[in-house]
Design a protein around this motif. Structure first.
Motif, mmCIF file in Angstrom:
data_model
loop_
_atom_site.group_PDB
_atom_site.id
_atom_site.type_symbol
_atom_site.label_atom_id
_atom_site.label_comp_id
_atom_site.label_asym_id
_atom_site.label_seq_id
_atom_site.Cartn_x
_atom_site.Cartn_y
_atom_site.Cartn_z
ATOM 1 N N ARG A 126 2.541 5.747 5.646
ATOM 2 C CA ARG A 126 3.306 4.906 6.580
ATOM 3 C C ARG A 126 2.342 4.205 7.526
ATOM 4 O O ARG A 126 1.198 4.636 7.714
ATOM 5 C CB ARG A 126 4.301 5.759 7.358
ATOM 6 C CG ARG A 126 3.601 6.835 8.149
ATOM 7 C CD ARG A 126 4.571 7.747 8.853
ATOM 8 N NE ARG A 126 3.783 8.769 9.540
ATOM 9 C CZ ARG A 126 3.848 9.019 10.849
ATOM 10 N NH1 ARG A 126 4.666 8.360 11.618
ATOM 11 N NH2 ARG A 126 3.080 9.949 11.391
ATOM 12 N N ARG A 127 2.875 3.146 8.120
ATOM 13 C CA ARG A 127 2.082 2.462 9.151
ATOM 14 C C ARG A 127 2.035 3.334 10.387
ATOM 15 O O ARG A 127 2.997 4.036 10.693
ATOM 16 C CB ARG A 127 2.738 1.125 9.498
ATOM 17 C CG ARG A 127 2.489 0.060 8.465
ATOM 18 C CD ARG A 127 3.017 -1.277 8.949
ATOM 19 N NE ARG A 127 2.740 -2.312 7.962
ATOM 20 C CZ ARG A 127 1.620 -3.016 7.905
ATOM 21 N NH1 ARG A 127 0.647 -2.809 8.795
ATOM 22 N NH2 ARG A 127 1.444 -3.939 6.988
ATOM 23 N N LEU B 25 0.810 -1.226 0.000
ATOM 24 C CA LEU B 25 0.000 0.000 0.000
ATOM 25 C C LEU B 25 0.845 1.280 0.000
ATOM 26 O O LEU B 25 0.590 2.178 -0.809
ATOM 27 C CB LEU B 25 -0.985 -0.018 1.178
ATOM 28 C CG LEU B 25 -1.927 1.186 1.223
ATOM 29 C CD1 LEU B 25 -2.768 1.293 -0.042
ATOM 30 C CD2 LEU B 25 -2.834 1.112 2.448
ATOM 31 N N PRO B 26 1.875 1.398 0.883
ATOM 32 C CA PRO B 26 2.660 2.640 0.839
ATOM 33 C C PRO B 26 3.259 2.898 -0.542
ATOM 34 O O PRO B 26 3.236 4.033 -1.026
ATOM 35 C CB PRO B 26 3.756 2.385 1.888
ATOM 36 C CG PRO B 26 3.119 1.433 2.860
ATOM 37 C CD PRO B 26 2.259 0.531 2.012
ATOM 38 N N ARG B 27 3.750 1.854 -1.191
ATOM 39 C CA ARG B 27 4.362 2.066 -2.504
ATOM 40 C C ARG B 27 3.338 2.577 -3.515
ATOM 41 O O ARG B 27 3.619 3.465 -4.313
ATOM 42 C CB ARG B 27 4.977 0.744 -2.988
ATOM 43 C CG ARG B 27 6.032 0.977 -4.017
ATOM 44 C CD ARG B 27 6.857 -0.246 -4.259
ATOM 45 N NE ARG B 27 7.385 -0.209 -5.621
ATOM 46 C CZ ARG B 27 7.740 -1.266 -6.301
ATOM 47 N NH1 ARG B 27 7.624 -2.471 -5.761
ATOM 48 N NH2 ARG B 27 8.214 -1.146 -7.525
ATOM 49 N N VAL B 28 2.147 2.025 -3.466
ATOM 50 C CA VAL B 28 1.115 2.439 -4.421
ATOM 51 C C VAL B 28 0.670 3.875 -4.121
ATOM 52 O O VAL B 28 0.592 4.714 -5.023
ATOM 53 C CB VAL B 28 -0.090 1.475 -4.376
ATOM 54 C CG1 VAL B 28 -1.218 1.976 -5.275
ATOM 55 C CG2 VAL B 28 0.337 0.061 -4.790
ATOM 56 N N LEU B 29 0.426 4.159 -2.841
ATOM 57 C CA LEU B 29 -0.085 5.497 -2.508
ATOM 58 C C LEU B 29 0.967 6.582 -2.724
ATOM 59 O O LEU B 29 0.635 7.728 -2.993
ATOM 60 C CB LEU B 29 -0.599 5.522 -1.064
ATOM 61 C CG LEU B 29 -1.873 4.711 -0.814
ATOM 62 C CD1 LEU B 29 -2.351 4.876 0.621
ATOM 63 C CD2 LEU B 29 -2.989 5.094 -1.795
ATOM 64 N N GLY C 65 -2.248 -6.179 6.124
ATOM 65 C CA GLY C 65 -3.270 -5.281 6.662
ATOM 66 C C GLY C 65 -2.707 -4.435 7.793
ATOM 67 O O GLY C 65 -1.511 -4.457 8.077
ATOM 68 N N GLY C 66 -3.580 -3.662 8.416
ATOM 69 C CA GLY C 66 -3.161 -2.798 9.513
ATOM 70 C C GLY C 66 -3.572 -1.366 9.251
ATOM 71 O O GLY C 66 -4.375 -1.108 8.352
ATOM 72 N N ARG C 67 -3.016 -0.454 10.033
ATOM 73 C CA ARG C 67 -3.390 0.961 9.915
ATOM 74 C C ARG C 67 -2.310 1.750 9.179
ATOM 75 O O ARG C 67 -1.122 1.598 9.473
ATOM 76 C CB ARG C 67 -3.585 1.557 11.306
ATOM 77 C CG ARG C 67 -4.813 0.959 11.961
ATOM 78 C CD ARG C 67 -4.967 1.444 13.371
ATOM 79 N NE ARG C 67 -6.146 0.811 13.953
ATOM 80 C CZ ARG C 67 -6.594 1.060 15.154
ATOM 81 N NH1 ARG C 67 -5.970 1.932 15.939
ATOM 82 N NH2 ARG C 67 -7.664 0.438 15.613
ATOM 83 N N PHE C 68 -2.761 2.563 8.275
ATOM 84 C CA PHE C 68 -1.839 3.353 7.457
ATOM 85 C C PHE C 68 -2.302 4.804 7.452
ATOM 86 O O PHE C 68 -3.496 5.076 7.345
ATOM 87 C CB PHE C 68 -1.840 2.851 6.003
ATOM 88 C CG PHE C 68 -1.372 1.438 5.840
ATOM 89 C CD1 PHE C 68 -0.048 1.154 5.530
ATOM 90 C CD2 PHE C 68 -2.264 0.373 6.007
ATOM 91 C CE1 PHE C 68 0.378 -0.159 5.368
ATOM 92 C CE2 PHE C 68 -1.850 -0.939 5.851
ATOM 93 C CZ PHE C 68 -0.522 -1.206 5.532
ATOM 94 N N GLU C 69 -1.324 5.687 7.522
ATOM 95 C CA GLU C 69 -1.639 7.110 7.389
ATOM 96 C C GLU C 69 -1.225 7.573 5.997
ATOM 97 O O GLU C 69 -0.097 7.318 5.557
ATOM 98 C CB GLU C 69 -0.868 7.916 8.426
ATOM 99 C CG GLU C 69 -1.122 9.412 8.304
ATOM 100 C CD GLU C 69 -0.091 10.225 9.081
ATOM 101 O OE1 GLU C 69 -0.506 11.007 9.940
ATOM 102 O OE2 GLU C 69 1.112 10.050 8.837
#
Ligand SMILES: CC(C)(COP(=O)(O)OP(=O)(O)OC[C@H]1O[C@@H](n2cnc3c(N)ncnc32)[C@H](O)[C@@H]1OP(=O)(O)O)[C@@H](O)C(=O)NCCC(=O)NCCS
Length: 408
Positions: A347-348, A304-308, A332-336
């Motif tokens: 980032r997580r 997810l971080p790489r895509v966003l 999964g988990g929380r990302f800002e």
């Protein structure tokens, strides 16, 4: 207990194709069989056997997905998925899809994409419908263009050999201009052209035309065929468009002018992006009838971080999302996500989420083509703070909307 998933070798290619095609009721033979062999990438076909018989297969090839903002990221193009009808609903597909996602992740591809035979299959594996398409039809004699002047630029018709050279070049030049489009491998082109050639046996000719605003600079192309039909001495031919694509709206309109000008035709059918401007180029926009609408590309996020951080944004803001990944829980988990000056940082984080969603909803929304507000309205995405989904939609919005014209 299902048998283990194995990585198949070259010797299994034909069996894998036969199994895949049997699912669609097609015999595997002829030039398409040969062309399909060339779409295989070593080490990327997963299979399952029952004894010596291959009973399930899923494969992937290395592609690239166009993101909002014009960047591309590596994406596994998943294809050739089939389970023998004698072994269905015993978990064969689940085992294959899981092994494949583990492999995609190990290869460092941040995304996997596919086109689905049925909409109910792939959500459970974290894929969501990310691009949409409309089927349209138009009665050519009643659908006058507002501006009846001939199209700008020049048109060149391509025979099959020229098409095999020029079409890939044009697609490669255009694909990053539209989020949701993918890079087409040489194997994909071989199979597509073999498919057209097979359809021509006993059927109408597929015709290719390229549009050049200036000589020698192809900036758009269309592939179409005429189906002959006569009624009481009157020609009532149908023109079906397999693809129409151009670098800009002037090119697209020029191609439509060309297509609507083909003689003998009374109906034109095509699949177009949801923002297709053709209706508005007609004297009476209602003449372009929408005959269907559906998903095309399903996307699945593995990093997810790489895509966003690679995609562009329409609005600034900060958002915390919590993702539940049913297949690879540690993804999964929380990302800002914070967006400043059009760039995203992700980032997580431990903070409370604004939105909670499953991997499939994330896959659907990540290109900006499927609304989080709609997903929340459908009860799929939970909003901790009111308006969070609409805020996320404003950040993720993309113009033009994502579209994928590649079937694979
Ligand atoms: C679709 C297909 C691959 C499913 O394979 P399968 O081995 O029967 O699937 P599984 O037993 O592993 O099922 C996994 C899950 O998907 C569900 N599922 C499988 N096929 C489904 C379908 N067509 N529609 C909705 N759900 C489906 C199962 O119920 C099961 O659910 P659960 O594990 O969450 O309870 C197989 O039926 C097939 O080959 N169909 C014809 C060709 C085709 O459509 N291929 C897909 C190309 S995109």
């Amino acid at each position: 207990v299902t048998p283990p998933v194995v990585v198949l070798g070259d010797e299994d290619t034909d069996a894998a194709i036969r199994l895949d095609w049997a699912g669609f009721g097609e015999p595997a033979r002829g030039p398409r069989l040969e062309a399909d062999r060339a779409t295989f990438e070593a080490g990327r076909t997963h299979g399952m056997r029952d004894g010596r018989e291959l009973v399930g297969v899923a494969r992937a090839w290395a592609s690239e997905l166009s993101l909002p903002g014009g960047a591309g990221l590596p994406a596994a193009a998943v294809t050739g998925v089939g389970v023998r009808a004698t072994h269905r609903r015993r978990g064969v597909l689940r085992a294959l899809m899981t092994a494949q996602l583990v492999d995609v992740r190990e290869r460092g591809e941040p995304l996997a994409v596919l086109t689905a035979s049925e909409g109910g299959i792939y959500g459970r594996f974290g894929y969501g419908p990310a691009t949409w398409s409309r089927a349209v039809a138009l009665d050519r004699h009643r659908a006058a263009l507002r501006d009846p002047s001939p199209p700008a630029g020049r048109f060149r018709s391509l025979d099959a050999d020229a098409a095999a050279r020029v079409l890939p070049e044009v697609h490669e030049r255009l694909r990053l201009g539209r989020a949701g489009e993918i890079r087409r491998s040489a194997g994909w082109w071989g199979l597509y052209l073999a498919h057209l050639a097979t359809e021509e046996e006993g059927g109408p000719l597929w015709q290719h035309v390229v549009w050049e605003p200036e000589e020698g600079r192809p900036a758009g192309c269309a592939t179409y065929r005429l189906r002959e039909r006569w009624e009481a001495w009157q020609p009532r031919f149908e023109l079906s468009v397999s693809s129409v694509a151009a670098a800009d709206s002037a090119g697209r309109l020029a191609l439509w002018r060309y297509l609507l000008g083909v003689d003998l035709v009374s109906t034109v059918e095509a699949q177009v992006p949801v923002d297709e401007p053709l209706a508005l180029a007609l004297v009476d926009p209602r003449r372009l009838r929408v005959t269907g609408e559906g998903d095309v590309l399903w996307s699945r996020v593995l990093d997810l971080p790489r895509v966003l951080e690679a995609r562009g944004y329409a609005a600034e803001g900060r958002l915390v999302i919590e993702v539940d990944d049913p297949i690879l829980p540690d993804l999964g988990g929380r990302f800002e996500l914070s967006v400043e000056e059009g760039r995203g940082a992700c980032r997580r984080i431990g903070a409370d989420p604004d939105l909670t969603l499953g991997a499939a909803d994330l896959g659907a929304a990540v290109l900006g083509g499927t609304s989080l507000r709609a997903l929340a309205g459908a009860g799929r995405v939970a909003e901790a703070s009111p308006g969070a989904a609409a805020r996320a939609d404003r950040m993720l919005a993309v113009d033009p909307p994502p579209y994928c014209g590649t079937d694979f």
